[in-house]
Design a protein around this motif. Structure first.
Motif, PDB file in Angstrom:
ATOM      1  N   GLN A  63     -57.218  74.546 158.962  1.00 51.36           N
ATOM      2  CA  GLN A  63     -56.528  73.754 159.933  1.00 51.36           C
ATOM      3  C   GLN A  63     -56.558  72.204 159.306  1.00 51.36           C
ATOM      4  OE1 GLN A  63     -58.088  75.234 163.612  1.00 51.36           O
ATOM      5  NE2 GLN A  63     -56.577  76.831 163.656  1.00 51.36           N
ATOM      6  N   LYS A  64     -57.730  71.889 158.814  1.00 48.50           N
ATOM      7  CA  LYS A  64     -57.988  70.478 158.426  1.00 48.50           C
ATOM      8  C   LYS A  64     -57.230  70.234 157.243  1.00 48.50           C
ATOM      9  CE  LYS A  64     -62.815  70.649 159.898  1.00 48.50           C
ATOM     10  NZ  LYS A  64     -62.681  69.601 160.823  1.00 48.50           N
ATOM     11  N   GLY A  65     -56.775  71.277 156.538  1.00 46.74           N
ATOM     12  CA  GLY A  65     -55.858  70.889 155.347  1.00 46.74           C
ATOM     13  C   GLY A  65     -54.373  70.637 155.992  1.00 46.74           C
ATOM     14  N   ASN A  66     -54.072  71.493 156.895  1.00 41.27           N
ATOM     15  CA  ASN A  66     -52.790  71.299 157.491  1.00 41.27           C
ATOM     16  C   ASN A  66     -52.646  69.922 158.281  1.00 41.27           C
ATOM     17  OD1 ASN A  66     -52.223  74.563 158.774  1.00 41.27           O
ATOM     18  ND2 ASN A  66     -51.525  73.544 156.789  1.00 41.27           N
ATOM     19  N   ARG A  67     -53.867  69.482 158.977  1.00 40.14           N
ATOM     20  CA  ARG A  67     -53.916  68.146 159.422  1.00 40.14           C
ATOM     21  C   ARG A  67     -53.667  67.193 158.478  1.00 40.14           C
ATOM     22  NH1 ARG A  67     -51.872  64.578 162.627  1.00 40.14           N
ATOM     23  NH2 ARG A  67     -53.011  62.842 163.088  1.00 40.14           N
ATOM     24  N   LEU A  68     -54.193  67.274 157.327  1.00 45.65           N
ATOM     25  CA  LEU A  68     -54.267  66.052 156.418  1.00 45.65           C
ATOM     26  C   LEU A  68     -52.631  66.191 155.655  1.00 45.65           C
ATOM     27  CD1 LEU A  68     -55.285  64.034 154.397  1.00 45.65           C
ATOM     28  CD2 LEU A  68     -55.716  65.851 152.790  1.00 45.65           C
ATOM     29  N   LEU A  77     -52.156  68.218 147.926  1.00 44.34           N
ATOM     30  CA  LEU A  77     -53.508  67.457 148.505  1.00 44.34           C
ATOM     31  C   LEU A  77     -54.833  68.343 148.728  1.00 44.34           C
ATOM     32  CD1 LEU A  77     -53.204  68.473 151.342  1.00 44.34           C
ATOM     33  CD2 LEU A  77     -51.671  66.420 151.813  1.00 44.34           C
ATOM     34  N   ASN A  78     -55.779  67.943 149.198  1.00 42.65           N
ATOM     35  CA  ASN A  78     -56.843  68.739 149.498  1.00 42.65           C
ATOM     36  C   ASN A  78     -57.886  67.802 150.322  1.00 42.65           C
ATOM     37  OD1 ASN A  78     -59.488  67.827 147.980  1.00 42.65           O
ATOM     38  ND2 ASN A  78     -58.260  67.974 146.345  1.00 42.65           N
ATOM     39  N   THR A  79     -58.596  68.842 150.993  1.00 41.87           N
ATOM     40  CA  THR A  79     -59.811  68.214 151.875  1.00 41.87           C
ATOM     41  C   THR A  79     -60.937  68.875 151.522  1.00 41.87           C
ATOM     42  OG1 THR A  79     -60.294  67.287 154.028  1.00 41.87           O
ATOM     43  CG2 THR A  79     -59.093  69.355 154.004  1.00 41.87           C
ATOM     44  N   THR A  80     -62.169  68.246 151.554  1.00 41.04           N
ATOM     45  CA  THR A  80     -63.271  68.846 151.538  1.00 41.04           C
ATOM     46  C   THR A  80     -63.879  69.255 152.789  1.00 41.04           C
ATOM     47  OG1 THR A  80     -63.718  67.741 149.014  1.00 41.04           O
ATOM     48  CG2 THR A  80     -65.440  69.003 150.264  1.00 41.04           C
ATOM     49  N   ILE A 108     -60.119  72.862 150.728  1.00 39.90           N
ATOM     50  CA  ILE A 108     -58.933  73.289 151.024  1.00 39.90           C
ATOM     51  C   ILE A 108     -57.575  72.749 150.072  1.00 39.90           C
ATOM     52  CG2 ILE A 108     -57.125  73.923 152.788  1.00 39.90           C
ATOM     53  CD1 ILE A 108     -59.671  75.514 153.115  1.00 39.90           C
ATOM     54  N   MET A 109     -57.095  73.284 149.345  1.00 42.84           N
ATOM     55  CA  MET A 109     -56.071  72.769 148.183  1.00 42.84           C
ATOM     56  C   MET A 109     -54.673  73.346 148.684  1.00 42.84           C
ATOM     57  SD  MET A 109     -58.378  73.041 144.771  1.00 42.84           S
ATOM     58  CE  MET A 109     -59.026  74.425 145.255  1.00 42.84           C
TER      59      MET A 109
END
Length: 440
Positions: free
Chosen positions: A314-319, A396-399, A411-412
């Motif tokens: 969900q953090k990836g979707n938020r980004l 994009l991605n978020t760690t 999350i890529m």
């Protein structure tokens, strides 16, 4: 709906999606129809917007200018001999001439303007055409920073300029903005196809990330990669890059970005409890997709993806939401990047954004919004402004730190998106949940 009915429904949708792939002969008709629409309706607008009244493209067989390649009819797989295309726009008369100083008509859209029997010299035929129209500008495909817009090779440049009278040389200019606009702008007809193309891409990923293909302790990441390549080939399509599949798991430390992008282990055997990730794109009807999605191989005692992974996803979707909310016409890629990274970090995310134009090429021309190793901005290409009716791979991605695994994961995500008159939208939805892979 029962789980069995849901799976059956997904299978039916996948079959319908694959059934949409038309035979080559029908594809040719579609491609030529789209090309005619682009020449007749889009090109005049772009020439007016960039203030260019004559655009000349020169290529020789097997050494095609990347822009000229997108203008060839469906039955031309390459240019022929030395192919010279001339587009002349009279804004006053509201006309667009599409001419070829070549021995042949270039399909149904571009008319041959050279009779070799009357004028043996191709250059003289070209110059006569220029002289008769006396354009304000003569735009050539030359660009220092945008590779796709830099298709004029030195030999052809020399051939053109050595014989051009001095009085015309001052009119030569770079077609950079026009070439980029031609490549990046999507028409309504193209967008109808783009949705189907993206659905096909999603369906191939869903089939690959399923118990039909994955056998834990046996199947390797390379097996999945080649399954995707073979599936695309069997459907009569192509990939524009070799797919990748990688694994993140509780027993292994998260690798660096360069490991994720270029040094993935090939023969990694898939196990239950693995978080899988793919990078995959196809080419169909001259358009390209680019998708990254995640799947999770359920353990024997699991019925769904663990909540800690769902939360991370969900953090990836938020980004994604933060980035696409900053798509504003006229803003540069670097401005969008900077604002999005700042907002994401303010929310406690650990982001990396490297979104690129998408369409006639996979890594296309247009506004570049970061690179994985250029998070402070991309010189020149990142300064190009956002225009409407353009498509992007939202990449994009978020760690995220996973307490249950005592380590970070990444999350890529990547999905085709479109920025048009109504703002941003995903071309065919986006992944909003990790794909669960239930195996016996």
């Amino acid at each position: 709906m029962t789980k069995k009915a849901f799976i059956l429904g997904c299978c039916i949708l996948a079959q319908l999606s694959f059934a949409q792939i038309v035979p080559l002969r029908e594809r040719a008709k579609i491609e030529d129809d789209i090309l005619k629409d682009r020449f007749d309706n889009l090109l005049p607008q772009l020439m007016d917007r960039t203030n260019i009244d004559m655009w000349i493209l020169i290529s020789r067989e097997y050494n095609e200018d990347p822009v000229l390649r997108t203008m060839l009819p469906s039955t031309w797989l390459n240019a022929r001999r030395r192919t010279v295309l001339v587009f002349y726009r009279s804004k006053q008369k509201n006309t667009i001439e599409k001419l070829a100083v070549a021995r042949y008509n270039v399909g149904e859209n571009i008319t041959s303007a050279w009779q070799k029997e009357k004028q043996p010299d191709q250059w003289e035929a070209l110059f006569a055409l220029i002289k008769e129209r006396n354009p304000q500008k003569i735009a050539l495909n030359m660009s220092k920073h945008f590779a796709i817009a830099d298709g004029l090779v030195k030999t052809d440049y020399d051939w053109f300029t050595e014989k051009l009278p001095e009085s015309y040389k001052s009119k030569i200019t770079s077609s950079e903005k026009l070439a980029i606009a031609w490549i990046e702008t999507r028409t309504e007809k193209e967008m109808q196809l783009f949705e189907q193309l993206t659905q096909i891409t999603h369906d191939i990923i869903a089939e690959t990330f399923s118990d039909k293909v994955i056998k834990p302790s046996q199947t390797t990441t390379d097996d999945l990669v080649w399954y995707m390549r073979q599936k695309v080939n069997d459907l009569g399509l192509q990939t524009w890059f070799h797919p990748t599949v990688d694994i993140q798991r509780s027993s292994e430390k998260l690798g660096s970005h360069i490991t994720s992008f270029s040094k993935r282990p090939g023969e990694n055997i898939i196990q239950k409890g693995d978080l899988l990730h793919c990078d995959f794109g196809i080419t169909y009807l001259r358009l390209n997709t680019d998708c990254q999605q995640h799947a999770y191989v359920l353990k024997d005692d699991e019925t769904d993806v663990p909540k800690f992974l769902t939360s991370a996803f969900q953090k990836g979707n938020r980004l994604q939401d933060i980035l696409t909310a900053n798509y504003i016409e006229g803003k540069t890629g670097n401005e969008i990047l900077s604002k999005s990274l700042k907002e994401a970090k303010q929310e406690g995310l650990r982001p990396s954004i490297y979104t690129h134009p998408l369409g006639l090429y996979g890594h296309s021309s247009g506004s570049t919004i970061g690179m994985w190793d250029s998070q402070g901005g991309v010189p020149v290409n990142g300064d190009y402004p956002l225009h409407r009716n353009t498509a992007y791979a939202i990449e994009l991605n978020t760690t995220v730190h996973i307490k249950a695994w005592n380590r970070d994961i990444r999350i890529m995500l990547e999905e085709p998106g479109f920025y048009g008159k109504d703002g941003f939208r995903y071309i065919n939805k986006r992944q909003e949940a990790i794909i669960p892979v239930k195996v016996r």
